[in-house]
Design an enzyme around this catalytic site. Structure first.
Site, PDB file in Angstrom:
ATOM      1  N   SER A 112     -18.947   7.122  19.150  1.00 38.54           N
ATOM      2  CA  SER A 112     -18.749   8.325  19.976  1.00 38.54           C
ATOM      3  C   SER A 112     -18.984   9.615  19.192  1.00 38.54           C
ATOM      4  O   SER A 112     -18.474   9.806  18.088  1.00 38.54           O
ATOM      5  CB  SER A 112     -17.337   8.347  20.556  1.00 38.54           C
ATOM      6  N   LYS A 138     -13.608   3.000  31.696  1.00 37.04           N
ATOM      7  CA  LYS A 138     -13.778   4.045  32.714  1.00 37.04           C
ATOM      8  C   LYS A 138     -13.214   3.644  34.084  1.00 37.04           C
ATOM      9  O   LYS A 138     -12.725   4.499  34.822  1.00 37.04           O
ATOM     10  CB  LYS A 138     -15.249   4.443  32.823  1.00 37.04           C
ATOM     11  N   ASN A 156     -13.835   9.530  33.344  1.00 37.51           N
ATOM     12  CA  ASN A 156     -14.208   9.752  31.936  1.00 37.51           C
ATOM     13  C   ASN A 156     -13.413  10.895  31.323  1.00 37.51           C
ATOM     14  O   ASN A 156     -13.593  11.211  30.150  1.00 37.51           O
ATOM     15  CB  ASN A 156     -15.715  10.003  31.791  1.00 37.51           C
ATOM     16  N   ASP A 191     -18.951  12.693  34.384  1.00 35.93           N
ATOM     17  CA  ASP A 191     -20.221  12.019  34.076  1.00 35.93           C
ATOM     18  C   ASP A 191     -21.274  12.338  35.136  1.00 35.93           C
ATOM     19  O   ASP A 191     -22.435  12.597  34.828  1.00 35.93           O
ATOM     20  CB  ASP A 191     -20.015  10.494  34.058  1.00 35.93           C
ATOM     21  N   ALA A 199     -23.784  -1.805  35.657  1.00 34.79           N
ATOM     22  CA  ALA A 199     -22.876  -1.616  36.795  1.00 34.79           C
ATOM     23  C   ALA A 199     -21.472  -1.234  36.352  1.00 34.79           C
ATOM     24  O   ALA A 199     -20.503  -1.503  37.058  1.00 34.79           O
ATOM     25  CB  ALA A 199     -22.828  -2.899  37.617  1.00 34.79           C
ATOM     26  N   ASN A 232     -27.928  -5.933  37.369  1.00 31.73           N
ATOM     27  CA  ASN A 232     -26.871  -6.108  36.375  1.00 31.73           C
ATOM     28  C   ASN A 232     -26.849  -7.548  35.893  1.00 31.73           C
ATOM     29  O   ASN A 232     -27.159  -8.466  36.659  1.00 31.73           O
ATOM     30  CB  ASN A 232     -25.513  -5.736  36.984  1.00 31.73           C
ATOM     31  N   GLY A 258     -29.990  10.186  26.203  1.00 29.06           N
ATOM     32  CA  GLY A 258     -28.640  10.405  26.735  1.00 29.06           C
ATOM     33  C   GLY A 258     -27.921  11.670  26.274  1.00 29.06           C
ATOM     34  O   GLY A 258     -26.875  12.018  26.824  1.00 29.06           O
TER      35      GLY A 258
HETATM   36  P1  ATR Z   1     -19.114   1.802  31.000  1.00 25.49           P
HETATM   37  O1  ATR Z   1     -17.819   2.084  31.644  1.00 25.49           O
HETATM   38  O2  ATR Z   1     -19.402   2.699  29.839  1.00 25.49           O
HETATM   39  O3  ATR Z   1     -20.249   1.792  31.968  1.00 25.49           O
HETATM   40  P2  ATR Z   1     -18.718  -1.022  31.106  1.00 25.49           P
HETATM   41  O4  ATR Z   1     -17.919  -0.824  32.346  1.00 25.49           O
HETATM   42  O5  ATR Z   1     -18.195  -1.935  30.057  1.00 25.49           O
HETATM   43  O6  ATR Z   1     -18.957   0.349  30.365  1.00 25.49           O
HETATM   44  O7  ATR Z   1     -20.180  -1.469  31.561  1.00 25.49           O
HETATM   45  C1  ATR Z   1     -21.126  -1.880  30.637  1.00 25.49           C
HETATM   46  C2  ATR Z   1     -22.422  -2.320  31.367  1.00 25.49           C
HETATM   47  O8  ATR Z   1     -23.308  -2.824  30.374  1.00 25.49           O
HETATM   48  C3  ATR Z   1     -22.213  -3.450  32.368  1.00 25.49           C
HETATM   49  O9  ATR Z   1     -23.162  -3.305  33.399  1.00 25.49           O
HETATM   50  C4  ATR Z   1     -22.529  -4.695  31.532  1.00 25.49           C
HETATM   51  O10 ATR Z   1     -22.961  -5.814  32.274  1.00 25.49           O
HETATM   52  P3  ATR Z   1     -21.907  -6.882  32.877  1.00 25.49           P
HETATM   53  O11 ATR Z   1     -21.353  -6.257  34.121  1.00 25.49           O
HETATM   54  O12 ATR Z   1     -22.694  -8.091  33.121  1.00 25.49           O
HETATM   55  O13 ATR Z   1     -20.840  -7.064  31.808  1.00 25.49           O
HETATM   56  C5  ATR Z   1     -23.671  -4.175  30.707  1.00 25.49           C
HETATM   57  N1  ATR Z   1     -23.846  -4.934  29.478  1.00 25.49           N
HETATM   58  C6  ATR Z   1     -23.044  -4.928  28.388  1.00 25.49           C
HETATM   59  N2  ATR Z   1     -23.535  -5.758  27.443  1.00 25.49           N
HETATM   60  C7  ATR Z   1     -24.666  -6.303  27.964  1.00 25.49           C
HETATM   61  C8  ATR Z   1     -25.645  -7.216  27.476  1.00 25.49           C
HETATM   62  N3  ATR Z   1     -25.555  -7.749  26.253  1.00 25.49           N
HETATM   63  N4  ATR Z   1     -26.675  -7.541  28.282  1.00 25.49           N
HETATM   64  C9  ATR Z   1     -26.797  -6.992  29.514  1.00 25.49           C
HETATM   65  N5  ATR Z   1     -25.913  -6.115  30.039  1.00 25.49           N
HETATM   66  C10 ATR Z   1     -24.864  -5.776  29.270  1.00 25.49           C
END
Ligand code: ATR
Length: 271
Positions: free
Chosen positions: A14, A65, A86, A101, A126, A149, A233
């Protein structure tokens, strides 16, 4: 002195402390901003630090979040509709969650002159970030959003006249040569991984990443190399942070900040 922090797991990546402490110094505000690693089991107790006045406000990042919502006293109606928080603040001992966000993403689109109208928008991910991005896209008039997703179950219920959920292996059939592609997963944070097959990139696309560490992810670097329009980003990150400050201080701090100076400060500290 006012005390703020960002919470998450992982949290090392972060840049929120760098952003906020630079502003505090620049504007001579008596405040400090930290980062706190919070395991799942401590999520509830960290809220008490706000209620007790130990912290004056918090940002929330991966993976809390959405998870944090149930521990708050109140949730701003827009954040409730988005389904993700956030930023957390306290008013009269009431701990309130909000979402900047979506606003940060909207301002970043404007700043980069990206128009989503009449375009096929493809979102990967997602989580909480994805929810804010979808809300913003609808606000600015997106009419066709395709969402993918890793875990399809999380997106199946999002379907409406604008949002079309797909199984991840459908990506190659849905992405078009002029699509707007937005990474809302955590894939690429401090790694060379990409959330999509890089062969799907095309020079007429616009490729957006919500990740800002590294400043240019593998996805962004490859898109830039082939001549696509890109939006890394960092702009969204800066705008969501400025909006958080306005909420915490109850006044427009963001108007007093020079965006370009702040962006330069962050970029030069990371390069
Ligand atoms: P944030 O709140 O920052 O969006 P999060 O709720 O943990 O964080 O969401 C992370 C996203 O990254 C999710 O869509 C997650 O997919 P899953 O719903 O299947 O967990 C995706 N993500 C994290 N690691 C991943 C990976 N190795 N491959 C593909 N998608 C991934």
């Amino acid at each position: 002195m006012k005390k703020f922090a960002v919470i998450g797991n992982p949290i090392d990546h972060s840049l929120s402390p760098m952003l906020h402490n630079f502003i505090f110094k620049q504007l001579n505000l008596n405040a400090v901003y930290d980062k706190i690693y919070v395991p799942d089991s401590d999520l509830k107790t960290i809220i008490n630090k706000i209620r007790s006045g130990e912290l004056d406000g918090m940002n929330v990042t991966i993976p809390y979040k959405s998870k944090i919502m149930k521990y708050l006293d109140e949730v701003n109606p827009r954040a409730e509709a988005i389904g993700a928080i956030n930023v957390v603040m306290v008013q009269n001992k009431t701990v309130i969650g909000n979402n900047t966000d979506w606003y940060g993403f909207t301002l970043a689109l404007n700043h980069n002159k990206i128009n989503v109208n009449q375009k096929k928008v493809v979102i990967i991910g997602a989580g909480g970030v994805s929810r804010g991005v979808i809300f913003a896209l609808k606000q600015v008039g997106a009419t066709e959003i395709h969402i993918f997703n890793r875990t399809f179950e999380k997106i199946a219920s999002l379907s409406d006249e604008i949002i079309h959920p797909h199984e991840i292996d459908e990506l190659k059939n849905v992405i078009q040569k002029d699509s707007i592609i937005i990474n809302c997963t955590s894939v690429g944070i401090n790694s060379l991984d990409s959330p999509i097959d890089l062969n799907l990139l095309n020079k007429n696309q616009t490729v957006i990443d919500t990740i800002y560490t590294p400043l240019k992810t593998k996805l962004i670097l490859n898109s830039e190399d082939i001549g696509a329009d890109i939006m890394p980003g960092l702009d969204m990150f800066i705008y969501q942070g400025l909006a958080s400050l306005d909420l915490w201080f109850g006044e427009s701090i963001s108007n007093k900040v020079n965006f370009d100076d702040l962006k330069y400060h962050i970029e030069s500290n990371l390069c």
